[in-house]
Design a protein around this motif. Sequence first.
Motif, PDB file in Angstrom:
ATOM      1  N   ASN A  27       0.799  -1.228   0.000  1.00  0.00           N
ATOM      2  CA  ASN A  27       0.000   0.000   0.000  1.00  0.00           C
ATOM      3  C   ASN A  27       0.834   1.281   0.000  1.00  0.00           C
ATOM      4  OD1 ASN A  27      -2.467  -1.212  -0.212  1.00  0.00           O
ATOM      5  ND2 ASN A  27      -2.952  -1.128   1.966  1.00  0.00           N
ATOM      6  N   LEU A  28       1.978   1.279   0.660  1.00  0.00           N
ATOM      7  CA  LEU A  28       2.790   2.489   0.700  1.00  0.00           C
ATOM      8  C   LEU A  28       3.283   2.854  -0.692  1.00  0.00           C
ATOM      9  CD1 LEU A  28       4.306   4.787   1.985  1.00  0.00           C
ATOM     10  CD2 LEU A  28       6.074   3.173   2.717  1.00  0.00           C
ATOM     11  N   GLU A  29       3.818   1.894  -1.427  1.00  0.00           N
ATOM     12  CA  GLU A  29       4.322   2.178  -2.770  1.00  0.00           C
ATOM     13  C   GLU A  29       3.188   2.627  -3.696  1.00  0.00           C
ATOM     14  OE1 GLU A  29       7.143   0.117  -6.235  1.00  0.00           O
ATOM     15  OE2 GLU A  29       6.476  -1.063  -4.502  1.00  0.00           O
ATOM     16  N   ILE A  30       2.022   2.016  -3.550  1.00  0.00           N
ATOM     17  CA  ILE A  30       0.877   2.417  -4.367  1.00  0.00           C
ATOM     18  C   ILE A  30       0.443   3.843  -4.018  1.00  0.00           C
ATOM     19  CG2 ILE A  30      -1.566   1.961  -4.831  1.00  0.00           C
ATOM     20  CD1 ILE A  30      -0.927  -1.030  -4.478  1.00  0.00           C
ATOM     21  N   ALA A  31       0.447   4.179  -2.742  1.00  0.00           N
ATOM     22  CA  ALA A  31       0.069   5.535  -2.326  1.00  0.00           C
ATOM     23  C   ALA A  31       1.017   6.572  -2.909  1.00  0.00           C
ATOM     24  CB  ALA A  31       0.045   5.637  -0.801  1.00  0.00           C
ATOM     25  N   GLU A  32       2.308   6.261  -2.928  1.00  0.00           N
ATOM     26  CA  GLU A  32       3.281   7.182  -3.512  1.00  0.00           C
ATOM     27  C   GLU A  32       3.001   7.399  -4.999  1.00  0.00           C
ATOM     28  OE1 GLU A  32       7.133   6.225  -0.624  1.00  0.00           O
ATOM     29  OE2 GLU A  32       6.803   5.055  -2.451  1.00  0.00           O
ATOM     30  N   ALA A  33       2.691   6.311  -5.712  1.00  0.00           N
ATOM     31  CA  ALA A  33       2.400   6.425  -7.147  1.00  0.00           C
ATOM     32  C   ALA A  33       1.093   7.170  -7.382  1.00  0.00           C
ATOM     33  CB  ALA A  33       2.339   5.035  -7.769  1.00  0.00           C
ATOM     34  N   ALA A  47      -1.947  -0.599   6.283  1.00  0.00           N
ATOM     35  CA  ALA A  47      -0.524  -0.873   6.050  1.00  0.00           C
ATOM     36  C   ALA A  47      -0.097  -2.063   6.897  1.00  0.00           C
ATOM     37  CB  ALA A  47       0.314   0.355   6.395  1.00  0.00           C
ATOM     38  N   ALA A  48       1.108  -2.557   6.634  1.00  0.00           N
ATOM     39  CA  ALA A  48       1.635  -3.699   7.381  1.00  0.00           C
ATOM     40  C   ALA A  48       2.403  -3.272   8.625  1.00  0.00           C
ATOM     41  CB  ALA A  48       2.523  -4.543   6.474  1.00  0.00           C
ATOM     42  N   SER A  49       2.539  -1.970   8.839  1.00  0.00           N
ATOM     43  CA  SER A  49       3.212  -1.458  10.034  1.00  0.00           C
ATOM     44  C   SER A  49       2.686  -0.063  10.336  1.00  0.00           C
ATOM     45  CB  SER A  49       4.732  -1.404   9.837  1.00  0.00           C
ATOM     46  OG  SER A  49       5.071  -0.391   8.895  1.00  0.00           O
ATOM     47  N   VAL A  50       2.876   0.371  11.575  1.00  0.00           N
ATOM     48  CA  VAL A  50       2.453   1.723  11.954  1.00  0.00           C
ATOM     49  C   VAL A  50       3.242   2.755  11.170  1.00  0.00           C
ATOM     50  CG1 VAL A  50       2.343   3.391  13.843  1.00  0.00           C
ATOM     51  CG2 VAL A  50       1.715   1.003  14.257  1.00  0.00           C
ATOM     52  N   ASP A  79       4.575   2.555   8.155  1.00  0.00           N
ATOM     53  CA  ASP A  79       4.071   2.650   6.785  1.00  0.00           C
ATOM     54  C   ASP A  79       2.710   3.322   6.749  1.00  0.00           C
ATOM     55  OD1 ASP A  79       6.323   1.445   5.840  1.00  0.00           O
ATOM     56  OD2 ASP A  79       5.326  -0.345   5.042  1.00  0.00           O
ATOM     57  N   GLY A  80       1.851   2.977   7.693  1.00  0.00           N
ATOM     58  CA  GLY A  80       0.531   3.592   7.737  1.00  0.00           C
ATOM     59  C   GLY A  80       0.607   5.087   7.960  1.00  0.00           C
ATOM     60  N   ARG A  81       1.498   5.484   8.849  1.00  0.00           N
ATOM     61  CA  ARG A  81       1.676   6.914   9.107  1.00  0.00           C
ATOM     62  C   ARG A  81       2.176   7.627   7.855  1.00  0.00           C
ATOM     63  NH1 ARG A  81       5.244   6.476  12.944  1.00  0.00           N
ATOM     64  NH2 ARG A  81       3.719   6.202  14.620  1.00  0.00           N
ATOM     65  N   THR A  82       3.068   6.979   7.114  1.00  0.00           N
ATOM     66  CA  THR A  82       3.592   7.586   5.892  1.00  0.00           C
ATOM     67  C   THR A  82       2.518   7.688   4.818  1.00  0.00           C
ATOM     68  OG1 THR A  82       5.790   6.691   6.386  1.00  0.00           O
ATOM     69  CG2 THR A  82       5.391   7.434   4.136  1.00  0.00           C
ATOM     70  N   VAL A  83       1.687   6.656   4.688  1.00  0.00           N
ATOM     71  CA  VAL A  83       0.586   6.711   3.721  1.00  0.00           C
ATOM     72  C   VAL A  83      -0.327   7.899   4.012  1.00  0.00           C
ATOM     73  CG1 VAL A  83      -1.524   5.556   2.944  1.00  0.00           C
ATOM     74  CG2 VAL A  83       0.589   4.248   3.161  1.00  0.00           C
ATOM     75  N   SER A 105     -11.833   7.644   7.361  1.00  0.00           N
ATOM     76  CA  SER A 105     -10.636   8.438   7.098  1.00  0.00           C
ATOM     77  C   SER A 105      -9.363   7.616   7.216  1.00  0.00           C
ATOM     78  CB  SER A 105     -10.567   9.602   8.093  1.00  0.00           C
ATOM     79  OG  SER A 105     -10.304   9.116   9.405  1.00  0.00           O
ATOM     80  N   GLY A 106      -8.292   8.158   6.648  1.00  0.00           N
ATOM     81  CA  GLY A 106      -6.985   7.541   6.803  1.00  0.00           C
ATOM     82  C   GLY A 106      -6.579   7.446   8.264  1.00  0.00           C
ATOM     83  N   GLU A 107      -6.947   8.453   9.055  1.00  0.00           N
ATOM     84  CA  GLU A 107      -6.616   8.447  10.488  1.00  0.00           C
ATOM     85  C   GLU A 107      -7.315   7.300  11.206  1.00  0.00           C
ATOM     86  OE1 GLU A 107      -7.397  11.079   8.733  1.00  0.00           O
ATOM     87  OE2 GLU A 107      -5.683  12.439   8.938  1.00  0.00           O
ATOM     88  N   ASP A 108      -8.564   7.017  10.822  1.00  0.00           N
ATOM     89  CA  ASP A 108      -9.273   5.889  11.428  1.00  0.00           C
ATOM     90  C   ASP A 108      -8.593   4.571  11.053  1.00  0.00           C
ATOM     91  OD1 ASP A 108     -11.096   7.562  12.597  1.00  0.00           O
ATOM     92  OD2 ASP A 108     -12.760   7.067  11.260  1.00  0.00           O
ATOM     93  N   GLY A 109      -8.186   4.460   9.797  1.00  0.00           N
ATOM     94  CA  GLY A 109      -7.475   3.259   9.372  1.00  0.00           C
ATOM     95  C   GLY A 109      -6.158   3.098  10.102  1.00  0.00           C
ATOM     96  N   LEU A 110      -5.466   4.213  10.334  1.00  0.00           N
ATOM     97  CA  LEU A 110      -4.189   4.176  11.051  1.00  0.00           C
ATOM     98  C   LEU A 110      -4.399   3.791  12.514  1.00  0.00           C
ATOM     99  CD1 LEU A 110      -1.151   4.638  11.161  1.00  0.00           C
ATOM    100  CD2 LEU A 110      -1.595   7.096  11.427  1.00  0.00           C
ATOM    101  N   ALA A 111      -5.478   4.268  13.123  1.00  0.00           N
ATOM    102  CA  ALA A 111      -5.772   3.905  14.517  1.00  0.00           C
ATOM    103  C   ALA A 111      -5.950   2.398  14.658  1.00  0.00           C
ATOM    104  CB  ALA A 111      -7.024   4.636  14.988  1.00  0.00           C
ATOM    105  N   ALA A 112      -6.609   1.770  13.683  1.00  0.00           N
ATOM    106  CA  ALA A 112      -6.784   0.322  13.726  1.00  0.00           C
ATOM    107  C   ALA A 112      -5.441  -0.391  13.584  1.00  0.00           C
ATOM    108  CB  ALA A 112      -7.746  -0.125  12.630  1.00  0.00           C
TER     109      ALA A 112
END
Length: 320
Positions: free
Chosen positions: A77-83, A98-101, A103-107, A294-301
């Motif tokens: 997901n991180l590489e896809i988000a960058e693209a 994401a597979a880690s906090v 990566d999720g924070r970066t997305v 939101s992305g923040e909700d996804g990151l919280a999970a």
Amino acid sequence: MKNIKVGIIGSGRHGSRYAAHIKNDVAGLELGAVCRRAESVFDQGRQWGCRAYRDWRELVADPQVEALITVVPPSLNLEIAEAAAGCAKPLLMEKPLAASVADGRTVVSICKKNALPLTVGQTLRYNQVVERMRKELPGLGQLYSFSANQRLEPSSLAWHEDPALAGAGVSFHTAVHVIDAVSFITGLKVKRLMALAKKRHNANLEDLLTVMVEMEDGVIGTLDCSKVGDARSGRFEFVSRQGQLLGEQIHNRLVIIRGMQRTEIDPGSPVSTIVPLLNQWRDYLSGNGPNPVSGEDGLAAVRFCAACLQSSASGSWVEL
């Protein structure tokens, strides 16, 4: 209004559900392209009347695709988000984000920096039992405790045993559903947790998880997730001052208990949770509604999932 042309990255079993609903059930969205590493993606393209790619980068670069849905192992997901940010194409990313906090924070950061709409597919929110529990719970007064589970059969997906792709086991791929649903129903955030994870059938990643949770307002509870037994359940129980609320989201049951009186509530016929998510996502992209998840909700999970693994490894409580 013209349709929004959508590209789906990952048109396997779950991604095909998104494709079918866009084709048949959701007005305002149009399936423009699909991507899958398997050669069968070209048969899918012919079946659905859209372009097909084996390389997701080609799909992202397709000038006719206006928005993206990703249904892939979270490590991608991180590489896809960058693209996607480079092409200014909004994203709907299936959970976990994401597979880690990290990566999720970066997305989330990439999407914010580029003003790129990011929605996370926490689809359990749209289950009719979960939605009804959210409406009924406030009527039972102060909430004290809860228990929740999602127990599934052992996974048949090979990548679920590959740490490089999956990142983790049921902590990331099952608990991510349940804790988001609990927070959605209660409106409360997790403060700390203690977890224990085990491997039973999966040789590399945990497939059995139990968690003690403390949430805001002093609410305490337990959560367990597994892919070890040949049966399914998805139960939520809430203990409040004026009664108890019991729901079974897989078997579509809902009960309120007051004293010795047990009242069955009809939550309505089961629906595909993808359809209401896609409808709200379309409205969000069109400027006619808020971001569904939101992305923040996804990151919280994801933070919760990572904390479960940290706690299981350390044998101690972890603050969030």
